[in-house]
Design a protein around this motif. Structure first.
Motif, short mmCIF file in Angstrom:
data_model
loop_
_atom_site.label_atom_id
_atom_site.label_comp_id
_atom_site.label_asym_id
_atom_site.label_seq_id
_atom_site.Cartn_x
_atom_site.Cartn_y
_atom_site.Cartn_z
N VAL A 168 0.84 -1.20 0.00
CA VAL A 168 0.00 0.00 0.00
C VAL A 168 0.87 1.26 0.00
O VAL A 168 0.64 2.19 -0.78
CB VAL A 168 -0.95 0.00 1.22
N LEU A 169 1.87 1.29 0.87
CA LEU A 169 2.72 2.48 0.95
C LEU A 169 3.54 2.66 -0.33
O LEU A 169 3.82 3.79 -0.75
CB LEU A 169 3.64 2.37 2.17
N SER A 170 3.93 1.56 -0.95
CA SER A 170 4.67 1.67 -2.21
C SER A 170 3.81 2.30 -3.29
O SER A 170 4.28 3.11 -4.09
CB SER A 170 5.14 0.27 -2.66
N ARG A 171 2.52 1.95 -3.28
CA ARG A 171 1.60 2.50 -4.29
C ARG A 171 1.27 3.96 -4.01
O ARG A 171 1.05 4.74 -4.94
CB ARG A 171 0.33 1.67 -4.31
N LEU A 172 1.24 4.33 -2.74
CA LEU A 172 0.83 5.69 -2.38
C LEU A 172 2.01 6.62 -2.12
O LEU A 172 1.82 7.73 -1.66
CB LEU A 172 -0.04 5.65 -1.12
N GLY A 231 -13.68 -18.05 15.69
CA GLY A 231 -13.64 -18.13 14.24
C GLY A 231 -12.66 -17.20 13.56
O GLY A 231 -12.72 -17.02 12.33
N TRP A 232 -11.71 -16.63 14.31
CA TRP A 232 -10.71 -15.76 13.67
C TRP A 232 -9.84 -16.60 12.73
O TRP A 232 -9.38 -17.67 13.10
CB TRP A 232 -9.82 -15.11 14.73
N THR A 233 -9.60 -16.10 11.54
CA THR A 233 -8.76 -16.79 10.57
C THR A 233 -7.79 -15.79 9.94
O THR A 233 -8.00 -14.58 9.98
CB THR A 233 -9.61 -17.42 9.44
N VAL A 234 -6.73 -16.33 9.36
CA VAL A 234 -5.74 -15.49 8.69
C VAL A 234 -6.24 -15.13 7.31
O VAL A 234 -6.70 -15.99 6.55
CB VAL A 234 -4.39 -16.23 8.60
N ILE A 235 -6.17 -13.83 6.96
CA ILE A 235 -6.64 -13.33 5.67
C ILE A 235 -5.47 -12.68 4.93
O ILE A 235 -4.72 -11.91 5.51
CB ILE A 235 -7.77 -12.30 5.86
N GLU A 236 -5.36 -13.00 3.66
CA GLU A 236 -4.33 -12.39 2.83
C GLU A 236 -4.76 -10.99 2.42
O GLU A 236 -5.95 -10.71 2.24
CB GLU A 236 -4.09 -13.23 1.58
N GLY A 237 -3.78 -10.11 2.26
CA GLY A 237 -4.07 -8.78 1.75
C GLY A 237 -4.24 -8.78 0.25
O GLY A 237 -4.21 -9.84 -0.40
N THR A 238 -4.39 -7.62 -0.32
CA THR A 238 -4.55 -7.53 -1.78
C THR A 238 -3.23 -7.69 -2.49
O THR A 238 -2.17 -7.31 -1.96
CB THR A 238 -5.15 -6.17 -2.16
N ALA A 239 -3.27 -8.26 -3.66
CA ALA A 239 -2.07 -8.37 -4.50
C ALA A 239 -1.99 -7.10 -5.34
O ALA A 239 -2.81 -6.88 -6.23
CB ALA A 239 -2.16 -9.60 -5.38
N LEU A 240 -1.01 -6.26 -5.03
CA LEU A 240 -0.91 -4.96 -5.73
C LEU A 240 0.13 -5.03 -6.83
O LEU A 240 1.13 -5.69 -6.69
CB LEU A 240 -0.54 -3.87 -4.71
#
Length: 343
Positions: free
Chosen positions: A227-231, A334-343
């Motif tokens: 995110v920071l790389s894009r912004l 029910g907490w699970t690991v979620i991947e972020g967006t592929a930028l």
């Protein structure tokens, strides 16, 4: 019923004082019961609720976060009464115990099965908000593609990760939770929480992290870097805090309680610190000692710091006890690991 019991006790004490020359009063008996309940590694908050007394040093923070079941308080009360058996037998020159205290089964059908804090959420409510957060993530991830959808996903992703952190560490609802990356050590699985302390950091505390939180934070840092790389074109300098939200134009914003509440969208809009009420009560219901819970919550007075130089508090036992309980709770919720967006 209360007046009947009070009158019966008054008559009993009057008769006992007249026949034995004792000077028993309701206040003295209440104080004696309070001391019996608060013996050894007992729970002071539970003693206050049973005896309807406050400690001599004034307010007690755990009382504001604790809602024990009546059944649990009944067990504590019965155990305290049984400690009077031998002293009474000796005083009355009897060969056997004189009390017949039995563990009672309270009637909880009237909805009064719990006492204390009114802000402790039910387990099914916590399960529901986790399910809702996962549903939001799934919906936002499927709609990404446009810039506004990408911003929406990032904000939901940040809110989800912060909420997970709050429910496994008892973090308070403050501006910029986890203000520095140096406060967390993912290889050791520990975080330093300094959300309400003084210049000497006397109320900073060490919290062990469950594996699901460690994995989730690894993925969030990867997402954050993208995110920071894009912004970077929009920033005059690097963003310092680990967590950040984005406005509709993509400008980074700090995580504040108001912004976090907006993105979490919890049903009925409860205070964000329900995580602390929930964890405190759950730990004690699952058998953690009051000392361990206070160390986790940051509830201690001057001279009682568990991490002080001459403290006898055992960090290994604390970590083993707390980590196992948090892991179980995170799995159940029910907490699970979620991947972020592929930028």
């Amino acid at each position: 019923m209360h007046e009947l019991l009070k009158n019966a006790l008054s008559q009993l004490l009057s008769t006992a004082n007249r026949e034995t020359g004792a000077r028993l009063t309701e206040k003295r008996l209440s104080l004696h019961l309070f001391n019996a309940l608060n013996t050894g590694n007992a729970d002071l908050a539970g003693a206050c609720l049973i005896a309807a007394r406050m400690p001599t040093f004034g307010q007690l923070s755990p009382l504001y976060y604790y809602a024990p079941s009546v059944a649990d308080l009944t067990r504590q009360y019965t155990a305290a009464i049984r400690r009077f058996d031998r002293p009474l037998a000796v005083a009355l020159d009897l060969g056997t115990a004189v009390t017949t205290a039995k563990a009672l089964t309270p009637d909880t059908d009237n909805g009064n099965g719990y006492v204390g804090s009114q802000m402790v959420p039910r387990t099914n409510y916590v399960d529901d908000i986790v399910t809702q957060l996962l549903r939001q993530q799934h919906a936002a991830k499927n709609r990404r593609g446009r810039f506004d959808s990408w911003v929406r996903f990032h904000n939901f992703y940040t809110a989800y990760t912060v909420a997970m952190l709050m429910f496994c560490t008892g973090y308070r609802s403050i501006r910029d939770p986890l203000p520095r990356l140096s406060h967390i050590n993912l290889s050791r699985g520990v975080i330093v929480v300094a959300d309400k302390t003084n210049d000497h950091q006397s109320h900073a505390r060490f919290i062990p992290l469950p594996p699901v939180m460690i994995d989730q934070f690894h993925r969030y840092l990867k997402h954050r870097h993208a995110v920071l790389s894009r912004l970077r074109l929009y920033l005059n300098h690097d963003w310092d805090t680990p967590f950040l939200l984005l406005d509709v134009y993509g400008n980074p914003q700090p995580v504040t309680p108001a912004r976090l509440e907006h993105h979490l969208q919890w049903p009925h809009s409860p205070p964000l610190n329900i995580n602390r009420h929930y964890l405190h009560t759950q730990f004690k219901e699952r058998g953690c000692s009051a000392e361990e819970v206070d160390a986790f919550m940051g509830h201690w007075d001057m001279g009682q710091e568990p991490w002080a130089k001459h403290s006898t508090f055992c960090p290994r036992a604390y970590r083993h006890s707390i980590t196992s309980q948090v892991e179980d709770m995170m799995l159940e919720q029910g907490w699970t690991v979620i991947e972020g967006t592929a930028l």
